[in-house]
Motif scaffolding. Structure first.
Motif, PDB file in Angstrom:
ATOM      1  N   THR A   1       6.777  11.377   2.481  1.00 19.61           N
ATOM      2  CA  THR A   1       5.412  11.727   2.848  1.00 19.61           C
ATOM      3  C   THR A   1       4.435  10.974   1.953  1.00 19.61           C
ATOM      4  N   ALA A   2       3.224  10.777   2.462  1.00 20.43           N
ATOM      5  CA  ALA A   2       2.202  10.085   1.679  1.00 20.43           C
ATOM      6  C   ALA A   2       1.900  10.852   0.394  1.00 20.43           C
ATOM      7  N   ALA A   3       1.936  12.193   0.459  1.00 17.65           N
ATOM      8  CA  ALA A   3       1.656  13.006  -0.725  1.00 17.65           C
ATOM      9  C   ALA A   3       2.718  12.808  -1.802  1.00 17.65           C
TER      10      ALA A   3
ATOM     11  N   ARG B   1       0.838  -1.194   0.000  1.00 13.36           N
ATOM     12  CA  ARG B   1       0.000   0.000   0.000  1.00 13.36           C
ATOM     13  C   ARG B   1       0.878   1.251   0.000  1.00 13.36           C
ATOM     14  N   LEU B   2       0.227   2.390  -0.256  1.00 11.76           N
ATOM     15  CA  LEU B   2       0.949   3.662  -0.276  1.00 11.76           C
ATOM     16  C   LEU B   2       1.673   3.918   1.039  1.00 11.76           C
ATOM     17  N   ASN B   3       0.999   3.639   2.139  1.00 16.10           N
ATOM     18  CA  ASN B   3       1.601   3.880   3.446  1.00 16.10           C
ATOM     19  C   ASN B   3       2.825   2.991   3.685  1.00 16.10           C
ATOM     20  N   ASP B   4       2.790   1.780   3.128  1.00 17.69           N
ATOM     21  CA  ASP B   4       3.947   0.882   3.254  1.00 17.69           C
ATOM     22  C   ASP B   4       5.170   1.505   2.584  1.00 17.69           C
TER      23      ASP B   4
ATOM     24  N   VAL C   1       4.658  10.151  -2.230  1.00 18.62           N
ATOM     25  CA  VAL C   1       4.497   8.802  -2.784  1.00 18.62           C
ATOM     26  C   VAL C   1       3.296   8.747  -3.720  1.00 18.62           C
ATOM     27  N   SER C   2       2.187   9.380  -3.316  1.00 14.38           N
ATOM     28  CA  SER C   2       0.980   9.369  -4.131  1.00 14.38           C
ATOM     29  C   SER C   2       1.236   9.993  -5.503  1.00 14.38           C
TER      30      SER C   2
ATOM     31  N   ALA D   1       5.622   4.756   1.824  1.00 12.01           N
ATOM     32  CA  ALA D   1       5.999   5.991   2.507  1.00 12.01           C
ATOM     33  C   ALA D   1       6.828   5.700   3.751  1.00 12.01           C
ATOM     34  N   GLY D   2       6.402   4.703   4.525  1.00 15.56           N
ATOM     35  CA  GLY D   2       7.124   4.359   5.750  1.00 15.56           C
ATOM     36  C   GLY D   2       8.501   3.790   5.470  1.00 15.56           C
TER      37      GLY D   2
END
Length: 222
Positions: free
Chosen positions: A72-74, A61-64, A76-77, A66-67
């Motif tokens: 930042t999530a933005a 996932r995106l959060n994976d 990566v998105s 980013a971490g």
């Protein structure tokens, strides 16, 4: 013998190593930019492709991302949207959670990831110039530095042998391979320790701290 004159700005060995790591990081960034211009990818996009290639077969996932990449999530998105437009990544609903999107590489994305991995060749050549013993010591040192960064919350939990429930440090008498991996049920040498293992399982905090201290002390005082 002449008197030794003090050097202005003289650094400690810790500071020298930190400067060296910074230069290695700069070399990687430089290679990523040069390779990215040729392949029309930014370093961030290249990192994401490599991350997904390493996690092939698992839902990411995106959060994976980013971490793991400390982004930042933005950021990566935006990078993922571009990679989707380039047909290098595809999105699908996660089988585990239909509300979440899982990311995977397309066939073209996997090929691109293999090309992108070539950006690290200059650093690999530098590491290859070390003797096997020096490489093992260097790897052990990196493991300890990464553990410290994890404790400080600077990086996400790395899938290192030294943090895995399967890892048993200094349980074998053989000094060449003193550790044991319960997953493959085989002894491990210092030079075989991994910093990113797909079979990683986080250990229970209390047991993990005991294993880590045994690893750091070199097996003494078990």
């Amino acid at each position: 013998m002449g008197k030794r004159l003090p050097m202005h700005g003289e650094k400690t060995i810790v500071e020298h190593i930190t400067v060296g790591l910074g230069k290695v990081s700069a070399a990687l960034r430089s290679q990523a930019w040069e390779g990215g211009i040729e392949r029309r990818l930014t370093p961030t996009q290249g990192q994401i492709l490599l991350f997904l290639a390493a996690r092939s077969g698992t839902a990411v996932r995106l959060n994976d991302i980013a971490g793991e990449l400390c982004l930042t999530a933005a950021t990566v998105s935006d990078a993922v949207m571009t990679l989707v437009d380039k047909k290098l990544i595809k999105k699908a609903r996660s089988a585990e959670d239909q509300r979440a999107l899982a990311l995977t590489l397309t066939a073209a994305g996997l090929l691109e990831a293999k090309q992108t991995s070539g950006w690290t060749e200059v650093v690999q050549a530098g590491v290859s110039s070390l003797t096997p013993d020096e490489q093992a010591v260097f790897l052990r040192g990196l493991t300890k530095v990464m553990h410290s960064l994890q404790q400080q919350g600077v990086i996400s939990i790395a899938r290192m042998c030294a943090g895995c429930a399967y890892f048993q440090p200094y349980v074998h008498a053989d000094s060449a391979r003193p550790h044991h991996c319960g997953f493959v049920d085989a002894p491990l040498g210092e030079g075989q320790l991994r910093l990113d293992c797909p079979d990683f399982v986080p250990g229970v905090e209390r047991d993990q701290e005991r294993r880590w201290q045994t690893f750091v002390r070199g097996g003494q005082g078990q």
